[in-house]
Motif scaffolding. Structure first.
Motif, PDB file in Angstrom:
ATOM      1  N   PRO A 103      17.823   0.195 -11.589  1.00 22.40           N
ATOM      2  CA  PRO A 103      17.478   1.331 -10.723  1.00 22.40           C
ATOM      3  C   PRO A 103      16.140   1.950 -11.142  1.00 22.40           C
ATOM      4  O   PRO A 103      15.847   2.069 -12.336  1.00 22.40           O
ATOM      5  N   HIS A 104      15.349   2.339 -10.152  1.00 25.60           N
ATOM      6  CA  HIS A 104      14.054   2.969 -10.420  1.00 25.60           C
ATOM      7  C   HIS A 104      13.606   3.755  -9.203  1.00 25.60           C
ATOM      8  O   HIS A 104      14.068   3.526  -8.096  1.00 25.60           O
ATOM      9  N   THR A 105      12.714   4.695  -9.445  1.00 25.64           N
ATOM     10  CA  THR A 105      12.043   5.408  -8.366  1.00 25.64           C
ATOM     11  C   THR A 105      10.655   4.789  -8.224  1.00 25.64           C
ATOM     12  O   THR A 105      10.226   3.997  -9.070  1.00 25.64           O
ATOM     13  N   SER A 106       9.954   5.146  -7.157  1.00 25.22           N
ATOM     14  CA  SER A 106       8.580   4.681  -6.957  1.00 25.22           C
ATOM     15  C   SER A 106       7.802   5.755  -6.227  1.00 25.22           C
ATOM     16  O   SER A 106       8.354   6.450  -5.378  1.00 25.22           O
ATOM     17  N   GLY A 107       6.518   5.834  -6.542  1.00 31.17           N
ATOM     18  CA  GLY A 107       5.680   6.780  -5.829  1.00 31.17           C
ATOM     19  C   GLY A 107       4.247   6.693  -6.274  1.00 31.17           C
ATOM     20  O   GLY A 107       3.893   5.939  -7.188  1.00 31.17           O
ATOM     21  N   SER A 108       3.405   7.491  -5.609  1.00 35.80           N
ATOM     22  CA  SER A 108       1.995   7.570  -5.963  1.00 35.80           C
ATOM     23  C   SER A 108       1.455   8.927  -5.552  1.00 35.80           C
ATOM     24  O   SER A 108       1.654   9.345  -4.409  1.00 35.80           O
ATOM     25  N   TYR A 123       1.870  -5.361 -10.202  1.00 35.87           N
ATOM     26  CA  TYR A 123       0.528  -5.282 -10.784  1.00 35.87           C
ATOM     27  C   TYR A 123      -0.287  -4.328  -9.914  1.00 35.87           C
ATOM     28  O   TYR A 123      -0.429  -4.551  -8.705  1.00 35.87           O
ATOM     29  N   VAL A 124      -0.825  -3.260 -10.505  1.00 34.39           N
ATOM     30  CA  VAL A 124      -1.570  -2.259  -9.749  1.00 34.39           C
ATOM     31  C   VAL A 124      -3.016  -2.727  -9.586  1.00 34.39           C
ATOM     32  O   VAL A 124      -3.726  -2.942 -10.570  1.00 34.39           O
ATOM     33  N   LEU A 125      -3.433  -2.861  -8.333  1.00 37.88           N
ATOM     34  CA  LEU A 125      -4.796  -3.288  -8.006  1.00 37.88           C
ATOM     35  C   LEU A 125      -5.743  -2.104  -7.840  1.00 37.88           C
ATOM     36  O   LEU A 125      -6.896  -2.159  -8.269  1.00 37.88           O
ATOM     37  N   GLN A 126      -5.252  -1.040  -7.189  1.00 31.55           N
ATOM     38  CA  GLN A 126      -6.068   0.165  -6.931  1.00 31.55           C
ATOM     39  C   GLN A 126      -5.186   1.394  -7.067  1.00 31.55           C
ATOM     40  O   GLN A 126      -4.003   1.348  -6.748  1.00 31.55           O
ATOM     41  N   GLY A 127      -5.789   2.491  -7.500  1.00 28.31           N
ATOM     42  CA  GLY A 127      -5.065   3.750  -7.582  1.00 28.31           C
ATOM     43  C   GLY A 127      -4.087   3.779  -8.737  1.00 28.31           C
ATOM     44  O   GLY A 127      -4.271   3.115  -9.757  1.00 28.31           O
ATOM     45  N   SER A 128      -3.014   4.548  -8.554  1.00 23.37           N
ATOM     46  CA  SER A 128      -1.967   4.621  -9.571  1.00 23.37           C
ATOM     47  C   SER A 128      -0.605   4.696  -8.896  1.00 23.37           C
ATOM     48  O   SER A 128      -0.481   5.155  -7.762  1.00 23.37           O
ATOM     49  N   PHE A 129       0.385   4.265  -9.629  1.00 28.22           N
ATOM     50  CA  PHE A 129       1.740   4.092  -9.121  1.00 28.22           C
ATOM     51  C   PHE A 129       2.675   4.583 -10.222  1.00 28.22           C
ATOM     52  O   PHE A 129       2.393   4.397 -11.396  1.00 28.22           O
ATOM     53  N   TYR A 130       3.769   5.221  -9.875  1.00 28.19           N
ATOM     54  CA  TYR A 130       4.668   5.697 -10.924  1.00 28.19           C
ATOM     55  C   TYR A 130       6.121   5.352 -10.622  1.00 28.19           C
ATOM     56  O   TYR A 130       6.496   5.080  -9.488  1.00 28.19           O
ATOM     57  N   LYS A 151       0.871  -1.179   0.000  1.00 23.27           N
ATOM     58  CA  LYS A 151       0.000   0.000   0.000  1.00 23.27           C
ATOM     59  C   LYS A 151       0.906   1.226   0.000  1.00 23.27           C
ATOM     60  O   LYS A 151       1.859   1.303   0.779  1.00 23.27           O
ATOM     61  N   VAL A 152       0.601   2.154  -0.897  1.00 26.95           N
ATOM     62  CA  VAL A 152       1.392   3.371  -1.017  1.00 26.95           C
ATOM     63  C   VAL A 152       0.495   4.542  -0.647  1.00 26.95           C
ATOM     64  O   VAL A 152      -0.571   4.728  -1.248  1.00 26.95           O
ATOM     65  N   ASP A 153       0.903   5.310   0.344  1.00 26.61           N
ATOM     66  CA  ASP A 153       0.121   6.469   0.768  1.00 26.61           C
ATOM     67  C   ASP A 153       0.156   7.548  -0.314  1.00 26.61           C
ATOM     68  O   ASP A 153       1.147   7.670  -1.054  1.00 26.61           O
ATOM     69  N   PRO A 154      -0.915   8.362  -0.406  1.00 30.41           N
ATOM     70  CA  PRO A 154      -0.894   9.475  -1.359  1.00 30.41           C
ATOM     71  C   PRO A 154       0.314  10.381  -1.111  1.00 30.41           C
ATOM     72  O   PRO A 154       0.615  10.733   0.030  1.00 30.41           O
ATOM     73  N   GLY A 155       1.033  10.693  -2.175  1.00 32.61           N
ATOM     74  CA  GLY A 155       2.190  11.581  -2.093  1.00 32.61           C
ATOM     75  C   GLY A 155       3.485  10.903  -1.694  1.00 32.61           C
ATOM     76  O   GLY A 155       4.539  11.543  -1.673  1.00 32.61           O
TER      77      GLY A 155
END
Length: 124
Positions: free
Chosen positions: A104-109, A78-85, A59-63
């Motif tokens: 290497p990668h970043t992650s966020g939402s 695999y994104v189940l809900q919301g969006s991920f970048y 689970k990724v909190d907003p921001g």
């Protein structure tokens, strides 16, 4: 209607590979755990310490944002809900990305997300 066999129980922690039969996990009963990165929470579903395979909900909190990092394993998201970048694009519910070991990668939402993560050991 399905009924649980007498004497069986649902687990609330990650399961290991069963020796025989099926093992069930009541994932909704398991608490979200800190991933070690602020705003990112994990719920381990399956872990095999011998092979290094893992399946988690995250689970990724907003921001929330994680700076550039890499995983030793092949990572499937695999994104189940919301969006991920990541650094390249935004992926929404129903989208999938597979990342090479060590990439290497970043992650966020921005809005928050729930994703299914599958980690597999790198081919050696």
């Amino acid at each position: 209607m399905f009924q649980k066999p007498a004497g069986s129980s649902d687990r609330v922690g990650p399961i290991a590979p069963p020796v025989a039969g099926s093992v069930y996990l009541d994932a909704d009963e398991a608490a979200w755990q800190s991933s070690g990165v602020e705003g990112f929470w994990i719920r381990p579903l399956f872990e095999n310490p011998l092979s290094g395979e893992k399946t988690w909900l995250m689970k990724v909190d907003p921001g929330a944002f994680a700076p550039s990092h890499a995983h030793e394993e092949l990572e499937q998201v695999y994104v189940l809900q919301g969006s991920f970048y990541d650094q390249d694009r935004v992926i929404g519910a129903g989208d999938f990305v597979c990342r090479a070991p060590g990439e290497p990668h970043t992650s966020g939402s921005e809005e928050g997300a729930v994703v299914l993560l599958v980690y597999s050991p790198a081919d050696r």
